[in-house]
Scaffold this motif. Sequence first.
Motif, short mmCIF file in Angstrom:
data_model
loop_
_atom_site.label_atom_id
_atom_site.label_comp_id
_atom_site.label_asym_id
_atom_site.label_seq_id
_atom_site.Cartn_x
_atom_site.Cartn_y
_atom_site.Cartn_z
N ALA A 29 0.83 -1.20 0.00
CA ALA A 29 0.00 0.00 0.00
C ALA A 29 0.87 1.26 0.00
O ALA A 29 0.60 2.22 -0.72
N ARG A 30 1.94 1.27 0.82
CA ARG A 30 2.84 2.42 0.83
C ARG A 30 3.51 2.61 -0.53
O ARG A 30 3.64 3.74 -1.02
N ALA B 3 4.79 14.04 -11.73
CA ALA B 3 5.21 14.04 -13.14
C ALA B 3 4.18 14.73 -14.03
O ALA B 3 4.53 15.50 -14.93
N ARG B 4 2.89 14.50 -13.76
CA ARG B 4 1.84 15.17 -14.54
C ARG B 4 1.89 16.67 -14.31
O ARG B 4 1.71 17.46 -15.25
N ALA C 42 3.21 5.85 -2.98
CA ALA C 42 4.39 6.56 -3.48
C ALA C 42 4.37 6.65 -5.00
O ALA C 42 4.70 7.70 -5.59
N GLU C 43 3.97 5.58 -5.68
CA GLU C 43 3.89 5.60 -7.14
C GLU C 43 2.85 6.60 -7.62
O GLU C 43 3.07 7.36 -8.59
N GLN C 44 1.70 6.62 -6.94
CA GLN C 44 0.67 7.61 -7.31
C GLN C 44 1.16 9.03 -7.11
O GLN C 44 0.91 9.91 -7.94
N GLN C 45 1.90 9.28 -6.01
CA GLN C 45 2.43 10.62 -5.76
C GLN C 45 3.44 11.00 -6.84
O GLN C 45 3.45 12.15 -7.34
#
Length: 261
Positions: free
Chosen positions: A114-115, A127-128, A119-122
Motif C-alpha cells: 500500500a505504501r 510528473a503530470r 508513493a507511485e501515485q504521488q
Amino acid sequence: MNAAVMGSPVSQTQSMSWGRLWRNAQAWAVTVALHGAVVALLVVGWTLQQPPVSAPSVLKTRLITLPAERAIAPAPQPLPVTQQPPVIEAKPEVKPVPVDPQIQARKLEQAALARKRVAEQQQALEARQVEQQQARLREQQADAQRQQALADQARIAADNARRAQEQAAAADVRHYLPISKEAPDYPQRALDKGIEGDCTVEYSVTPQGKVENPKVVGNCHPMFIRPSLLAAATFRYKPRMVDGQAVSVPSVRNTFHYKIQ
C-alpha cells in the motif's frame, strides 16, 4: 297583712367569713398538692427535658459582578448533595489473543504494498504537474513568438508603407516643376579657369508657390553656391492643393548644371 323578715347584721357577717375561709382553704390545698407532686417527681428522678431545638437553616450565597449592560439575577445556590462513593466494577481479565506469524507477515506485506502504491501515485501526480507546467511554458513561449512575429510584420509593413510614401513623395516632388524660373549666372572666375559642375538646391514651396529656406545639398563647387541660391529664390510654383486647400511642399529639389559650351 304583709310581714317583712330582715336578717340581722351579725348573721350576715358570719356567713361572709365562713365563705372566705372556705376559698382560702381550697387555694391552700391546691398549692400544697402541686408542691407535693413536684417533690414526688424530683424524688423518683424525673427531670424536665427541653424540647429539641431545630438547627437554623443556612442559605449560602455567592456574589457575582456582571457588566453594566446586562445584569442577571443570581441563581439560587442548590443545596449540597451528598455524593455517593463511586462503584468500581470489576472488569473481566482479557487474555491476549495469540497472533499467527503468517498472518502478521501477510499484513506487513500488504502495508508495504500500500505504501509503495501511494508513493507511485504521488510520483505520477508530480510528473503530470511538471508536464503540465512545461506545456504551459511552451504555449507561453509560442504565444510570445507569435506576438513578436506579428509585431515584426507590422513594423516591416509600416516601414514599407513609409518608404513607399517617401518614394511617392519624392517622385511627386521631382515632377513638381516651377512655372517660372531664371537661370543662374555662370561665375566669371569659373569660366576663366574652365570649371564645370552641378549644384543641387533643396527648399520648401509655400502655399503661395514661393521658394522658402533654400540650401545647397550634396557636392557643390564653392563658386556655384551663391548663384545657385539666388537663382532658386526666383522660382515660382503652382500652389499644391489638398482637399481644396493650398499646402506647403517640403524637400523640393532642383539641380543646376554648370557647363561651358
